[in-house]
Design an enzyme around this catalytic site. Structure first.
Site, PDB file in Angstrom:
ATOM      1  N   SER A  96       2.066  -8.968  -9.511  1.00  0.00           N
ATOM      2  CA  SER A  96       2.620  -9.368 -10.798  1.00  0.00           C
ATOM      3  C   SER A  96       1.561  -9.249 -11.905  1.00  0.00           C
ATOM      4  O   SER A  96       1.004  -8.175 -12.110  1.00  0.00           O
ATOM      5  CB  SER A  96       3.186 -10.786 -10.660  1.00  0.00           C
ATOM      6  N   HIS A 121       6.384  -5.708 -10.639  1.00  0.00           N
ATOM      7  CA  HIS A 121       7.793  -6.039 -10.865  1.00  0.00           C
ATOM      8  C   HIS A 121       7.975  -6.387 -12.336  1.00  0.00           C
ATOM      9  O   HIS A 121       7.011  -6.486 -13.080  1.00  0.00           O
ATOM     10  CB  HIS A 121       8.271  -7.176  -9.944  1.00  0.00           C
TER      11      HIS A 121
END
Length: 196
Positions: A96, A121
């Site tokens: 992330s 993501h």
């Protein structure tokens, strides 16, 4: 519990916590969830080492599941602001927001250990219960702007087209060290301590 290191000096013994001792060698440990206090500590260490000697590299070891976008971007902005080159070394995982930080190291000096993982993501957000529809629309617009900004950073750092990053970051996308290298987020997989 933070380990303590004992050093022999001409004046006798001196004890340091392990992180202070690593900082003496220009090593910063970015571990755990990214949040404001952790980011402020990392930023302070980057600024301190750059002020101390901006001709020497700083070594940023990264092992994080990600966290706060604003805290992470504050670290990235500081890495880009200082004159010292920042070598990034991913161990364990960079997920992330951690991928944004790790891939923002100085080009040619972004490393990953062979068993570490990378995960990109789209950013997550929410408005919570009882939120007015207008506030939900504002939050959705902000989330979309944030996603576009983060995807642009990932595209710039990897050399991939933003359209590819957009598709690849639609859901959790885990990558091995080799896949991360091929994508362009890192420059080399380390098999021993090459930083000396």
């Amino acid at each position: 519990m933070i380990p303590v290191v004992i050093e022999q000096t001409s004046r006798g013994e001196r004890s340091y916590d392990i992180y202070s001792r690593l900082l003496k060698d220009r090593i910063i440990m970015l571990t755990g969830p990214i949040e404001d206090n952790m980011a402020n500590s990392i930023i302070a260490q980057l600024l301190f080492l750059d002020a101390q000697d901006n001709t020497k590299d700083i070594y940023l070891y990264v092992n994080t599941p990600g966290g706060s976008v604003s805290a992470g971007l504050a670290i990235v902005d500081t890495m880009n602001f200082i004159k010292s080159d920042v070598q990034t070394i991913v161990m364990g995982m960079a997920a992330s927001m951690g991928t944004i930080i790790a891939s923002s190291g100085t080009k040619g000096k972004r490393f990953m250990l062979p068993n570490a993982e990378y995960m990109i993501h789209q950013p997550m957000g929410g408005t919570g219960g009882g939120t007015q529809q207008t506030d939900m629309a504002i939050a959705a617009e902000h989330l979309l702007k944030t996603r576009n900004n983060l995807e642009q950073i990932l595209a710039d750092n990897s050399g991939q087209p933003i359209e590819k990053v957009h598709v690849d970051a639609e859901r959790d996308n885990w990558m091995s060290a080799q896949e991360t290298l091929e994508y362009g987020f890192i420059d080399e997989i380390m098999t021993n301590n090459q930083l000396k």
